[in-house]
Design a protein around this motif. Sequence first.
Motif, PDB file in Angstrom:
ATOM      1  N   SER A  97       0.837  -1.201   0.000  1.00  0.00           N
ATOM      2  CA  SER A  97       0.000   0.000   0.000  1.00  0.00           C
ATOM      3  C   SER A  97       0.871   1.250   0.000  1.00  0.00           C
ATOM      4  CB  SER A  97      -0.903   0.013   1.229  1.00  0.00           C
ATOM      5  OG  SER A  97      -0.139   0.147   2.419  1.00  0.00           O
ATOM      6  N   ALA A  98       0.342   2.313  -0.586  1.00  0.00           N
ATOM      7  CA  ALA A  98       1.037   3.600  -0.534  1.00  0.00           C
ATOM      8  C   ALA A  98       1.155   4.072   0.911  1.00  0.00           C
ATOM      9  CB  ALA A  98       0.292   4.627  -1.381  1.00  0.00           C
ATOM     10  N   LYS A  99       0.218   3.640   1.762  1.00  0.00           N
ATOM     11  CA  LYS A  99       0.235   4.033   3.180  1.00  0.00           C
ATOM     12  C   LYS A  99       1.487   3.530   3.877  1.00  0.00           C
ATOM     13  CE  LYS A  99      -2.447   3.528   7.468  1.00  0.00           C
ATOM     14  NZ  LYS A  99      -3.690   2.960   8.070  1.00  0.00           N
ATOM     15  N   TYR A 129      14.705   6.665   0.036  1.00  0.00           N
ATOM     16  CA  TYR A 129      13.667   5.641  -0.126  1.00  0.00           C
ATOM     17  C   TYR A 129      13.010   5.804  -1.495  1.00  0.00           C
ATOM     18  CZ  TYR A 129       9.990   2.387   1.461  1.00  0.00           C
ATOM     19  OH  TYR A 129       9.162   1.293   1.613  1.00  0.00           O
ATOM     20  N   VAL A 130      12.989   4.716  -2.252  1.00  0.00           N
ATOM     21  CA  VAL A 130      12.312   4.693  -3.544  1.00  0.00           C
ATOM     22  C   VAL A 130      11.341   3.514  -3.553  1.00  0.00           C
ATOM     23  CG1 VAL A 130      12.586   4.429  -6.046  1.00  0.00           C
ATOM     24  CG2 VAL A 130      14.308   5.696  -4.729  1.00  0.00           C
ATOM     25  N   GLY A 133       9.720   8.699  -5.436  1.00  0.00           N
ATOM     26  CA  GLY A 133      10.814   9.110  -4.560  1.00  0.00           C
ATOM     27  C   GLY A 133      11.359  10.442  -5.015  1.00  0.00           C
ATOM     28  N   THR A 134      12.327  10.972  -4.288  1.00  0.00           N
ATOM     29  CA  THR A 134      12.932  12.226  -4.705  1.00  0.00           C
ATOM     30  C   THR A 134      13.738  12.011  -5.978  1.00  0.00           C
ATOM     31  OG1 THR A 134      14.998  11.918  -3.474  1.00  0.00           O
ATOM     32  CG2 THR A 134      13.140  12.932  -2.283  1.00  0.00           C
ATOM     33  N   GLU A 135      13.943  13.078  -6.719  1.00  0.00           N
ATOM     34  CA  GLU A 135      14.741  12.989  -7.939  1.00  0.00           C
ATOM     35  C   GLU A 135      16.154  12.511  -7.627  1.00  0.00           C
ATOM     36  OE1 GLU A 135      14.625  16.656 -10.057  1.00  0.00           O
ATOM     37  OE2 GLU A 135      12.482  16.504 -10.538  1.00  0.00           O
ATOM     38  N   GLU A 136      16.692  12.964  -6.493  1.00  0.00           N
ATOM     39  CA  GLU A 136      18.058  12.588  -6.110  1.00  0.00           C
ATOM     40  C   GLU A 136      18.157  11.095  -5.809  1.00  0.00           C
ATOM     41  OE1 GLU A 136      21.435  13.615  -2.673  1.00  0.00           O
ATOM     42  OE2 GLU A 136      19.463  14.598  -2.636  1.00  0.00           O
ATOM     43  N   ARG A 186      10.601   7.269 -13.052  1.00  0.00           N
ATOM     44  CA  ARG A 186      10.099   7.977 -11.870  1.00  0.00           C
ATOM     45  C   ARG A 186       8.788   8.656 -12.219  1.00  0.00           C
ATOM     46  NH1 ARG A 186      10.285  13.319  -9.988  1.00  0.00           N
ATOM     47  NH2 ARG A 186      10.078  13.461  -7.696  1.00  0.00           N
ATOM     48  N   LEU A 187       7.769   8.446 -11.375  1.00  0.00           N
ATOM     49  CA  LEU A 187       6.436   8.972 -11.630  1.00  0.00           C
ATOM     50  C   LEU A 187       6.004  10.034 -10.622  1.00  0.00           C
ATOM     51  CD1 LEU A 187       4.867   5.528 -12.491  1.00  0.00           C
ATOM     52  CD2 LEU A 187       5.310   7.377 -14.097  1.00  0.00           C
ATOM     53  N   GLY A 188       6.891  10.352  -9.694  1.00  0.00           N
ATOM     54  CA  GLY A 188       6.556  11.363  -8.706  1.00  0.00           C
ATOM     55  C   GLY A 188       7.208  11.067  -7.370  1.00  0.00           C
ATOM     56  N   GLU A 189       6.677  11.680  -6.325  1.00  0.00           N
ATOM     57  CA  GLU A 189       7.233  11.512  -4.989  1.00  0.00           C
ATOM     58  C   GLU A 189       6.907  10.133  -4.420  1.00  0.00           C
ATOM     59  OE1 GLU A 189       9.336  13.739  -3.624  1.00  0.00           O
ATOM     60  OE2 GLU A 189       9.132  14.793  -5.540  1.00  0.00           O
TER      61      GLU A 189
END
Length: 290
Positions: free
Chosen positions: A99-101, A117-118, A140-143, A161-164
């Motif tokens: 889950s995203a949670k 964390y990715v 996750g973050t771009e970094e 990558r699709l976002g945070e």
Amino acid sequence: MAKVTFLGLGVMGSPMAGHLEAKGHDVTVYNRTTAKAEAWAAAHKGGFAATPREAVEGAGFVMACVGNDDDLRSVCLGPDGAFAGMSAGSVFVDHTTVSAKVTRELAAVAAENGIGYVDAPVSGGQAGAENGVLSVMCGGTEEDYAKAEPIMAAYGRTVKRLGEVGMGQTAKMCNQICIAGLVQGLSEALLLAENSGLDGEALVEVIAGGAAGSWQMVNRHKTMLAGEYEHGFAVDWMRKDLAICLEAGEETGTPMPVTALVDQFYKDVQTMGGGRWDTSSLMARLKAFK
């Protein structure tokens, strides 16, 4: 080349870890059943450890592919968990479908310890893992993503990558929703062909290249017509994923009538004793419940 730990050696994790080793990375593995980790290490140029904490010592990247939310928490948290042994600046990459949670929960704990964390669930099934051609959906973050992407390229044909944090898991839910409805439609079409005296393989040869075509149609129609359902992602795991999808639908106010219906169809398959059959076994349900 990097020092990498892989946590979880199931039908997906074991070949994924193998691809990392084949690319020249220094790989250490952990599995809840230590004998499986020991066997993997004996077959590859890698090491194994008895706990996640021991396995991640000195690793720049830790990849996980376990079963569910609770399994992921168990390998990450606690005195023997991965986070207790990871160094600040290292990156945790989760390939589990969860889950995203729980993803956001664990990402927050990781951040407190300076760990990247990715969330990176995969699609492509066992065959995709074995052939190193998985699709990897990342949040996750771009970094953090930029650090981890070259490592994931060992087994990912498409890595994006699709976002945070959490967006990878959201993308995987969209993937599972599409598969559920598609397989039900394919099952109904193949059964109609069979009941009408139409050659199912000839049908697929004609329509697979058109608007009705899909990966499921091309790769599963022959086994579905033959009544063979031992080729891929199990119904038990699909129901776990669809439960996450339906929960996300409730949280976001997104109606999912087809997903809810097909989830109940898979429940019927479980009742038939097909929990370990692959997801194309919806065809078996149609034949049993007609």
